[in-house]
Motif scaffolding. Sequence first.
Motif, PDB file in Angstrom:
ATOM      1  N   ARG A  37      -1.784   3.853   1.406  1.00 18.29           N
ATOM      2  CA  ARG A  37      -2.061   2.452   1.711  1.00 18.29           C
ATOM      3  C   ARG A  37      -1.192   1.924   2.856  1.00 18.29           C
ATOM      4  O   ARG A  37      -1.493   0.859   3.416  1.00 18.29           O
ATOM      5  CB  ARG A  37      -1.825   1.588   0.480  1.00 18.29           C
ATOM      6  N   THR A  45      -5.499   4.477   4.195  1.00 19.47           N
ATOM      7  CA  THR A  45      -6.306   3.481   3.462  1.00 19.47           C
ATOM      8  C   THR A  45      -5.676   2.089   3.545  1.00 19.47           C
ATOM      9  O   THR A  45      -5.823   1.273   2.641  1.00 19.47           O
ATOM     10  CB  THR A  45      -6.446   3.900   1.994  1.00 19.47           C
ATOM     11  N   TYR A  46      -4.985   1.810   4.647  1.00 14.97           N
ATOM     12  CA  TYR A  46      -4.348   0.505   4.815  1.00 14.97           C
ATOM     13  C   TYR A  46      -5.382  -0.622   4.773  1.00 14.97           C
ATOM     14  O   TYR A  46      -5.191  -1.639   4.103  1.00 14.97           O
ATOM     15  CB  TYR A  46      -3.589   0.480   6.141  1.00 14.97           C
ATOM     16  N   TYR A  49      -6.859  -1.241   1.172  1.00 14.09           N
ATOM     17  CA  TYR A  49      -5.902  -1.865   0.262  1.00 14.09           C
ATOM     18  C   TYR A  49      -5.736  -3.350   0.580  1.00 14.09           C
ATOM     19  O   TYR A  49      -5.536  -4.167  -0.336  1.00 14.09           O
ATOM     20  CB  TYR A  49      -4.549  -1.150   0.358  1.00 14.09           C
ATOM     21  N   GLU A  50      -5.847  -3.711   1.861  1.00 19.67           N
ATOM     22  CA  GLU A  50      -5.701  -5.112   2.244  1.00 19.67           C
ATOM     23  C   GLU A  50      -6.892  -5.961   1.793  1.00 19.67           C
ATOM     24  O   GLU A  50      -6.736  -7.172   1.560  1.00 19.67           O
ATOM     25  CB  GLU A  50      -5.535  -5.219   3.767  1.00 19.67           C
ATOM     26  N   LEU A  52      -8.709  -5.368  -1.006  1.00 20.23           N
ATOM     27  CA  LEU A  52      -8.892  -5.323  -2.458  1.00 20.23           C
ATOM     28  C   LEU A  52      -8.748  -6.698  -3.119  1.00 20.23           C
ATOM     29  O   LEU A  52      -9.535  -7.032  -4.021  1.00 20.23           O
ATOM     30  CB  LEU A  52      -7.909  -4.329  -3.084  1.00 20.23           C
ATOM     31  N   SER A  63       0.352  -1.399  -6.770  1.00 19.30           N
ATOM     32  CA  SER A  63       0.478  -0.030  -6.273  1.00 19.30           C
ATOM     33  C   SER A  63       1.354   0.762  -7.238  1.00 19.30           C
ATOM     34  O   SER A  63       2.473   0.348  -7.551  1.00 19.30           O
ATOM     35  CB  SER A  63       1.098  -0.027  -4.871  1.00 19.30           C
ATOM     36  N   TRP A 230      -3.622   0.706  -8.232  1.00 16.68           N
ATOM     37  CA  TRP A 230      -3.913   1.603  -7.100  1.00 16.68           C
ATOM     38  C   TRP A 230      -2.907   2.753  -7.126  1.00 16.68           C
ATOM     39  O   TRP A 230      -1.707   2.550  -6.993  1.00 16.68           O
ATOM     40  CB  TRP A 230      -3.817   0.820  -5.802  1.00 16.68           C
ATOM     41  N   GLU A 232      -0.673   5.653  -5.877  1.00  8.20           N
ATOM     42  CA  GLU A 232      -0.026   6.207  -4.686  1.00  8.20           C
ATOM     43  C   GLU A 232       0.827   7.428  -5.029  1.00  8.20           C
ATOM     44  O   GLU A 232       1.342   8.093  -4.135  1.00  8.20           O
ATOM     45  CB  GLU A 232       0.862   5.152  -4.025  1.00  8.20           C
TER      46      GLU A 232
END
Length: 395
Positions: A37, A45-46, A49-50, A52, A63, A230, A232
């Motif tokens: 993320r 996947t930045y 994630y922003e 979501l 996370s 999420w 990680e």
Amino acid sequence: MTAYRKYIALILLLFVALVLLDYFRPKPVDWSETYTREDKIPYGTYALYEVLPGIFKNEPVVSVREPIYNQLEDSTLEGNHIFINKAFEADSLDVNLLLDFVSRGNQVFIAGERFSSFLADTLHFDTAILQSTNPDSTALVFTSQPQARKYTYPPNENSWFIEVEEQAGHVALGRNKAGQLNFMKVPFGKGTFYISSAPLAFTNYSLLTMQQSTYAATALSHLPVQPVYWDEYQKQGRPDDQSIFRVLMRYQALKWAYYVGLAALVLFLLFKSKRTQRVIPVLEPPRNATLDFVRVIGNLYFNTGNHKNIAEKNITYFLEYLRLHYHVSTTSLDSEMQERVVAKSGADATQVNEIFRLIHSIRQSKAISDQTLLQLNDYLEDFYRQTSTRPRAQV
């Protein structure tokens, strides 16, 4: 010397120029599939994630950097657990807790190309690769929207599809244009698993470069609006697991640099150990300790001021010298003995007479001065020097 300085300055200038050129040149695109993320590279996947919080409105997005077992051992935990990675890896303990989490009425969304055998066997599915770069055969579509737009998979990438067992209760949610399943719903207990074989469709490249953010949003919209966890951990590990080796292994260039460095070190040790001779210690030549001893003893006698004692020892040595070299009896130091010394040694008669005159004088004195001792030494040294260069008389 000036010429060498010019060459050194030129080399330094070229080195600085090379460093600046490497620093300011455009950085090559990093195509590593990290799925993290924090990465803004194409396959991070930045962006997802922003967005979501916008998909799951008013619900927290957390996370998780803990193993599945540690995260789900709290049986009161509820919500959606999202895993997006190239491969979903979990052992039997993790999978059992994940199954228990879903059976209580929660949802798990997993996007990956390969899955843990424990999970795949339990849910009766497997994945295979479709080796084709034709966009028409690898494009993604949702089965609930057959007439809607198709979503193109990232170019030059192989597409994975899902193989399921018949009569297993799976619900198809998405397929590729070849008709193969790539997104499905698997009810389990009171909850549901959502399985996707297209993780690249959720990366920055798909959402931003290919302008296909609606695919990820549509896929995740199947999940109910509730807290989101999420994962990680499978991509970065624990927060305290940030050793230098983990960073080296994460990036392809650093990983190869590490391997090349290790190989070079091993080769250096091998060749260096064979070609370099051990250091040979420097052996000092043996010193003549006798001279040092004589010097120390002489200084000792001289410093005590007993000059007659030193003179007596010189006289004793001189008489021993005459007996050994010229076979002259030294019992009586009379004129006859002196004549034999002159005849056999070849020394000057006056010189020999002076030596014996001084010997008689020293023996009759209780103490002598340093001048007398020096005079005796000069007479004897002169005698030794003259007689050593002359052939000995045969008697």
